[in-house]
Design an enzyme around this catalytic site. Structure first.
Site, PDB file in Angstrom:
ATOM      1  N   LYS A  68       0.774  -1.025  -0.035  1.00  0.00           N
ATOM      2  CA  LYS A  68       0.126   0.042  -0.023  1.00  0.00           C
ATOM      3  C   LYS A  68       0.971   1.284  -0.134  1.00  0.00           C
ATOM      4  O   LYS A  68       0.206   2.306  -0.637  1.00  0.00           O
ATOM      5  CB  LYS A  68      -0.946  -0.076   1.000  1.00  0.00           C
ATOM      6  CG  LYS A  68      -1.996  -0.882   0.817  1.00  0.00           C
ATOM      7  CD  LYS A  68      -3.324  -1.002   2.322  1.00  0.00           C
ATOM      8  CE  LYS A  68      -4.069  -2.154   1.949  1.00  0.00           C
ATOM      9  NZ  LYS A  68      -5.248  -1.876   2.921  1.00  0.00           N
ATOM     10  N   ASP A 104      -9.619   2.742   2.188  1.00  0.00           N
ATOM     11  CA  ASP A 104      -9.635   2.265   3.446  1.00  0.00           C
ATOM     12  C   ASP A 104     -10.369   3.185   4.718  1.00  0.00           C
ATOM     13  O   ASP A 104     -11.251   2.711   5.325  1.00  0.00           O
ATOM     14  CB  ASP A 104      -8.355   1.755   3.885  1.00  0.00           C
ATOM     15  CG  ASP A 104      -7.757   0.413   3.511  1.00  0.00           C
ATOM     16  OD1 ASP A 104      -8.696  -0.406   2.951  1.00  0.00           O
ATOM     17  OD2 ASP A 104      -6.606   0.372   3.179  1.00  0.00           O
TER      18      ASP A 104
HETATM   19  P1  NAP Z   1      -0.097  -4.038  10.442  1.00  0.00           P
HETATM   20  O1  NAP Z   1       0.375  -2.647   9.749  1.00  0.00           O
HETATM   21  O2  NAP Z   1       1.005  -4.956  10.404  1.00  0.00           O
HETATM   22  O3  NAP Z   1      -0.208  -3.524  12.103  1.00  0.00           O
HETATM   23  C1  NAP Z   1      -0.593  -4.206  13.178  1.00  0.00           C
HETATM   24  C2  NAP Z   1      -0.643  -3.538  14.256  1.00  0.00           C
HETATM   25  O4  NAP Z   1      -1.148  -4.595  15.376  1.00  0.00           O
HETATM   26  C3  NAP Z   1       0.739  -3.155  14.865  1.00  0.00           C
HETATM   27  O5  NAP Z   1       0.513  -1.862  15.421  1.00  0.00           O
HETATM   28  C4  NAP Z   1       1.165  -4.311  15.996  1.00  0.00           C
HETATM   29  O6  NAP Z   1       1.803  -3.737  17.107  1.00  0.00           O
HETATM   30  C5  NAP Z   1      -0.302  -4.641  16.213  1.00  0.00           C
HETATM   31  N1  NAP Z   1      -0.108  -6.048  17.001  1.00  0.00           N
HETATM   32  C6  NAP Z   1       0.173  -7.255  16.139  1.00  0.00           C
HETATM   33  N2  NAP Z   1       0.060  -8.132  16.784  1.00  0.00           N
HETATM   34  C7  NAP Z   1      -0.246  -7.700  17.999  1.00  0.00           C
HETATM   35  C8  NAP Z   1      -0.305  -8.423  19.328  1.00  0.00           C
HETATM   36  N3  NAP Z   1      -0.141  -9.736  19.332  1.00  0.00           N
HETATM   37  N4  NAP Z   1      -0.482  -7.748  20.546  1.00  0.00           N
HETATM   38  C9  NAP Z   1      -0.515  -6.272  20.412  1.00  0.00           C
HETATM   39  N5  NAP Z   1      -0.362  -5.725  19.136  1.00  0.00           N
HETATM   40  C10 NAP Z   1      -0.221  -6.316  18.234  1.00  0.00           C
HETATM   41  O7  NAP Z   1      -1.239  -4.438  10.033  1.00  0.00           O
HETATM   42  P2  NAP Z   1      -2.760  -3.724   9.513  1.00  0.00           P
HETATM   43  O8  NAP Z   1      -2.572  -3.593   7.994  1.00  0.00           O
HETATM   44  O9  NAP Z   1      -2.930  -2.520  10.270  1.00  0.00           O
HETATM   45  O10 NAP Z   1      -4.012  -4.623   9.705  1.00  0.00           O
HETATM   46  C11 NAP Z   1      -4.346  -4.858  11.179  1.00  0.00           C
HETATM   47  C12 NAP Z   1      -5.776  -5.827  10.649  1.00  0.00           C
HETATM   48  O11 NAP Z   1      -6.519  -5.052  10.155  1.00  0.00           O
HETATM   49  C13 NAP Z   1      -5.611  -7.022  10.154  1.00  0.00           C
HETATM   50  O12 NAP Z   1      -6.237  -8.117  11.018  1.00  0.00           O
HETATM   51  C14 NAP Z   1      -6.487  -6.789   8.821  1.00  0.00           C
HETATM   52  O13 NAP Z   1      -7.128  -7.863   8.473  1.00  0.00           O
HETATM   53  C15 NAP Z   1      -7.570  -5.737   9.359  1.00  0.00           C
HETATM   54  N6  NAP Z   1      -7.998  -4.948   8.294  1.00  0.00           N
HETATM   55  C16 NAP Z   1      -9.299  -4.947   8.119  1.00  0.00           C
HETATM   56  C17 NAP Z   1      -9.978  -4.161   7.217  1.00  0.00           C
HETATM   57  C18 NAP Z   1     -11.401  -4.107   6.853  1.00  0.00           C
HETATM   58  O14 NAP Z   1     -11.684  -3.733   5.687  1.00  0.00           O
HETATM   59  N7  NAP Z   1     -12.238  -4.486   7.776  1.00  0.00           N
HETATM   60  C19 NAP Z   1      -9.111  -3.149   6.429  1.00  0.00           C
HETATM   61  C20 NAP Z   1      -7.714  -3.208   6.450  1.00  0.00           C
HETATM   62  C21 NAP Z   1      -6.846  -4.282   7.328  1.00  0.00           C
HETATM   63  P3  NAP Z   1       3.362  -3.378  17.031  1.00  0.00           P
HETATM   64  O15 NAP Z   1       3.275  -1.876  16.445  1.00  0.00           O
HETATM   65  O16 NAP Z   1       3.749  -3.283  18.182  1.00  0.00           O
HETATM   66  O17 NAP Z   1       3.939  -4.225  16.116  1.00  0.00           O
END
Ligand code: NAP
Length: 284
Positions: A68, A104
């Site tokens: 992205k 998004d």
């Molecule tokens: P990302 O960029 O990898 O960010 C993940 C975030 O979650 C980071 O801040 C990370 O913390 C935190 N995290 C991960 N594992 C953790 C744990 N075990 N305990 C506490 N914090 C944790 O991922 P993303 O792109 O933001 O996506 C996150 C979620 O959003 C995914 O599940 C995705 O499927 C969902 N999503 C949904 C939609 C929708 O349309 N509904 C759209 C986009 C994304 P750190 O900073 O400490 O690493």
């Protein structure tokens, strides 16, 4: 875009096998009367993949993890909001000119607005990754007052600074108060499907709890929020609206949003029947 000519759309990601975008977009395009294919590509060379959009005359592409942000330099034009966010999830091939957008944040905002007014409310956003960025950006656009909580404080601080909102270290979660708690971490989806990102005993202080995860539809966080008397919003609405906004950019037509939601919901419910949640798993 009412035309009988076959249109090709795609999604670029890596990995991509589990994306539900092909299911949702194809169903919508069919319902809209647009003869189309929507092809998932597991991209290994982004620059060449983007050149392929023009070369193969692909009409529009959804962009997902991990591309992205890295796609921005390869596009001809980027919409103002996508530029502010530093992330593109939609490419439109406008007669050979590749234009980048971000839907998004709008998907998130539109899904919330089906349930509540954003203006003036405090939102506790858990997470500081790409999804948190979209959520915080969208909330600020709509007059909401987000603050950020994240496992890694440096990332919370960086996101908070980018958008001029507060952040709190995880150690202060017992003190935070907000009208809405929003989970943007992947905690609650596979392989952490039976984990929750937030302690159950603190949930009752939030009138609303939102989880942007949509697979499973009812995460452990949302189950525990309901048990605590909170009202809940799952991630399906965001997924549907971000996809619908992509289709609107590509076709100029209003997509059948409720139908798209039904298609994905039915698919997810059938998956959940095959893989029911386990009671004994732990909250993180
Ligand atoms: P990302 O960029 O990898 O960010 C993940 C975030 O979650 C980071 O801040 C990370 O913390 C935190 N995290 C991960 N594992 C953790 C744990 N075990 N305990 C506490 N914090 C944790 O991922 P993303 O792109 O933001 O996506 C996150 C979620 O959003 C995914 O599940 C995705 O499927 C969902 N999503 C949904 C939609 C929708 O349309 N509904 C759209 C986009 C994304 P750190 O900073 O400490 O690493």
């Amino acid at each position: 875009m009412k035309s009988k000519e076959l249109k090709i759309f795609a999604v670029f990601g890596n990995p991509i096998a589990h994306s539900l975008s092909p299911l949702m977009h194809l169903a919508a395009l069919d319902r809209m009367g647009i003869p189309a294919r929507y092809v998932p590509f597991c991209v290994t060379d982004l620059q060449k993949a983007v050149e392929g959009i023009r070369g193969l005359n692909i009409a529009g592409v959804s962009i997902t993890l991990p591309f992205k942000s890295s796609i921005l330099p390869y596009l001809d034009e980027t919409d103002e909001k996508a530029r502010q966010m530093g992330a593109v999830n939609t490419v439109w091939n406008d007669q050979g000119v590749l234009k980048g957008y971000n839907t998004d944040w709008l998907g998130f905002v539109l899904s919330l607005k089906e349930h509540l007014d954003i203006q003036g409310k405090r939102f506790a956003v858990i997470g500081a990754g790409g999804a948190a960025r979209a959520a915080v950006f969208g909330l600020i656009q709509e007059g909401g007052r987000p603050f950020i909580l994240n496992r890694t404080p440096e990332k919370a601080q960086a996101l908070a600074q980018a958008f001029g909102c507060p952040f709190f270290p995880w150690s202060q979660i017992t003190e935070i108060e907000a009208e809405v708690l929003v989970n943007t971490t992947p905690v609650g989806m596979s392989p952490q499907r039976e984990a929750s990102p937030f302690p159950k005993e603190l949930l009752r202080r939030f009138p609303w709890v939102v989880d942007i995860i949509y697979n499973p539809l009812k995460t452990r966080l949302l189950r525990e929020a309901e048990e605590s008397g909170c009202r809940t919003i799952d991630g399906l609405g965001m997924f549907v609206h971000q996809g619908a906004e992509q289709l609107k950019i590509w076709t100029g037509m209003e997509p059948p949003r409720p139908f798209m939601g039904e298609v994905v919901r039915n698919h997810l419910l059938s998956l959940e029947e095959m893989n029911p949640p386990r009671e004994e798993d732990q909250t993180l």
